[in-house]
Design a protein around this motif. Structure first.
Motif, PDB file in Angstrom:
ATOM      1  N   THR A  47       1.015   2.089   4.381  1.00  0.00           N
ATOM      2  CA  THR A  47       1.751   3.157   5.195  1.00  0.00           C
ATOM      3  C   THR A  47       2.496   3.844   4.078  1.00  0.00           C
ATOM      4  OG1 THR A  47       1.706   2.154   7.251  1.00  0.00           O
ATOM      5  CG2 THR A  47       2.917   4.242   6.912  1.00  0.00           C
ATOM      6  N   LEU A  49       5.620   6.079   2.827  1.00  0.00           N
ATOM      7  CA  LEU A  49       6.750   6.690   3.280  1.00  0.00           C
ATOM      8  C   LEU A  49       7.567   7.498   2.126  1.00  0.00           C
ATOM      9  CD1 LEU A  49       7.922   3.646   5.445  1.00  0.00           C
ATOM     10  CD2 LEU A  49       6.847   5.807   6.362  1.00  0.00           C
ATOM     11  N   GLU A  68      12.353   4.157  12.246  1.00  0.00           N
ATOM     12  CA  GLU A  68      11.746   4.925  13.354  1.00  0.00           C
ATOM     13  C   GLU A  68      10.254   4.923  12.852  1.00  0.00           C
ATOM     14  OE1 GLU A  68      12.560   6.474  16.307  1.00  0.00           O
ATOM     15  OE2 GLU A  68      14.863   7.553  15.820  1.00  0.00           O
ATOM     16  N   LYS A  69       9.929   5.053  11.715  1.00  0.00           N
ATOM     17  CA  LYS A  69       8.618   5.184  11.414  1.00  0.00           C
ATOM     18  C   LYS A  69       7.927   3.780  11.172  1.00  0.00           C
ATOM     19  CE  LYS A  69       8.355   9.514   8.698  1.00  0.00           C
ATOM     20  NZ  LYS A  69       7.453  10.294   9.517  1.00  0.00           N
ATOM     21  N   ASP A  72       7.372   3.010  14.920  1.00  0.00           N
ATOM     22  CA  ASP A  72       6.353   3.725  15.555  1.00  0.00           C
ATOM     23  C   ASP A  72       4.750   3.291  14.885  1.00  0.00           C
ATOM     24  OD1 ASP A  72       7.921   5.407  17.015  1.00  0.00           O
ATOM     25  OD2 ASP A  72       7.724   7.043  15.344  1.00  0.00           O
TER      26      ASP A  72
END
Ligand SMILES: NC(=O)c1ccc[n+]([C@@H]2O[C@H](COP(=O)([O-])OP(=O)(O)OC[C@H]3O[C@@H](n4cnc5c(N)ncnc54)[C@H](O)[C@@H]3O)[C@@H](O)[C@H]2O)c1
Length: 330
Positions: A47, A49, A68-69, A72
């Motif tokens: 992922t 970021l 948060e990411k 999530d």
């Protein structure tokens, strides 16, 4: 902790991380580094970021955005976080990795000279909160992967930050001094010597509890004060260079150190310029530096190349020495 210092090693990150069989992988980086170097992680599922460039990214706002990411996207304790970038990214990624789920595996791939020889080495993570690096942790990465090839894209102004630290190491270590004076620039060998030197100090005093790590502050009390004096608008490496010259002058007075050794190093890396300051105001800024424990002016002073002492220095001597520096005003 595994340390890899090799040209082209960014391309091996996929294999290293895949061997850990992580639940998920996140790569924290900034926009510029993403554009230039993220493709080297081909073969890894992650992922991305991607954050804005610059010191203001090293903040609680971005740390909590990253938490948060990660939540999530369903990241767990068995996930891996990769910090790919300069010191801003390695400090922030280290902080997030050390706090998320009470700590997940971290791989740091520093991409500036400063981060390769300093920021990513030694386990200090942090964010700026009411002041620089006021909140942070000590957290060792599982891997540090240093690829000197990524430095080819570094703009000239970023080199000076790394050079400041490089000259510091060359004063602290006779071995690095020899390698730097023999060579014609920065190469894999010099980076490795600096990293191993810093690790040799940090390994004796990871959490800065025994004073051993303090030698790494050579030139930095002056540098932090000068940066503060200029509202953090000057380059760190330039401030460190001037701080090293100040330490050399103190060393001359206290131990007969030859400041010409430091001048030769600074000249070699184009750090021989200076920024003007008023001695009394700089002294005031130095007094506020967090390295002054119990109100003592404890400074690192060179005795000869390869030997420094951590000593309490009289303010009157500090002021006199500041007044003798090339750019002092009054
Ligand atoms: N944890 C520690 O022990 C420690 C030690 C020293 C410094 N630091 C921290 O390091 C930070 C400064 O690090 P920095 O000087 O690396 O700054 P930085 O991370 O802001 O990087 C400087 C710039 O270079 C760009 N960049 C990075 N790699 C690049 C590449 N290969 N090619 C082209 N551009 C590239 C970045 O996008 C950025 O714009 C400060 O926040 C400082 O507090 C931490």
């Amino acid at each position: 902790m595994e340390l890899v210092i090799r040209r082209g090693s960014l391309k091996s990150i996929a294999d290293m991380v895949n061997a850990l069989r992580p639940h998920r992988v996140a790569v924290i980086t900034d926009k510029r580094v993403a554009t230039l170097h993220l493709e080297k992680l081909n073969g890894l599922e992650y992922t991305p970021l991607i954050l804005p460039e610059g010191e203001s990214t090293k903040s609680l706002t971005f740390a909590s955005m990253l938490w948060e990411k990660l939540l999530d996207a369903g990241f767990t304790r068995k996930s891996v976080i990769i910090g790919l970038g300069g010191g801003v990214i390695t400090d922030l990624a280290g902080f997030v990795a050390s706090t998320f789920m009470r700590g997940v595996s971290l791989l740091l791939a520093p991409t500036t000279l400063l981060a390769q020889i300093d920021a990513a080495i030694g386990g200090k993570t942090g964010i700026n909160f009411r002041g620089k690096n006021m909140v942070g942790t000590f957290y060792l990465p599982r891997y540090i992967v240093i690829d000197p090839d990524v430095l080819h894209t570094l703009p000239p102004e970023e080199w000076s930050n790394g050079y400041g630290e490089l000259v510091k190491y060359a004063i602290l270590s006779r071995d690095i001094h020899g390698a730097v004076m023999r060579g014609s620039g920065v190469n894999e060998d010099i980076i490795e010597r600096c990293v191993r030197y810093k690790l040799s100090i940090v390994n004796q005093d990871l959490k800065e509890e025994h004073g051993i790590r303090r030698v790494l502050n050579l030139g930095h009390t002056f540098a932090h004060a000068l940066e503060k004096y200029y509202g953090y608008k000057i380059k760190h490496g330039v401030a460190v260079a001037q701080g090293l010259r100040f330490s050399a002058l103190l060393g001359e007075k206290l131990y007969g150190f030859d400041p010409a050794d430091v001048d030769a190093l600074l000249m070699k890396f184009g750090l021989d310029g200076c920024i003007p300051f008023k001695p009394i105001e700089l002294l005031r800024a130095m007094r506020n530096d967090k390295k002054f424990w119990y109100g003592k002016m404890t400074l690192v002073v060179p005795v000869e190349i390869g030997t420094v002492k951590v000593v309490d220095v009289e303010e009157s001597l500090i002021l006199r020495t500041l007044g003798e520096m090339p750019c002092s005003q009054g």
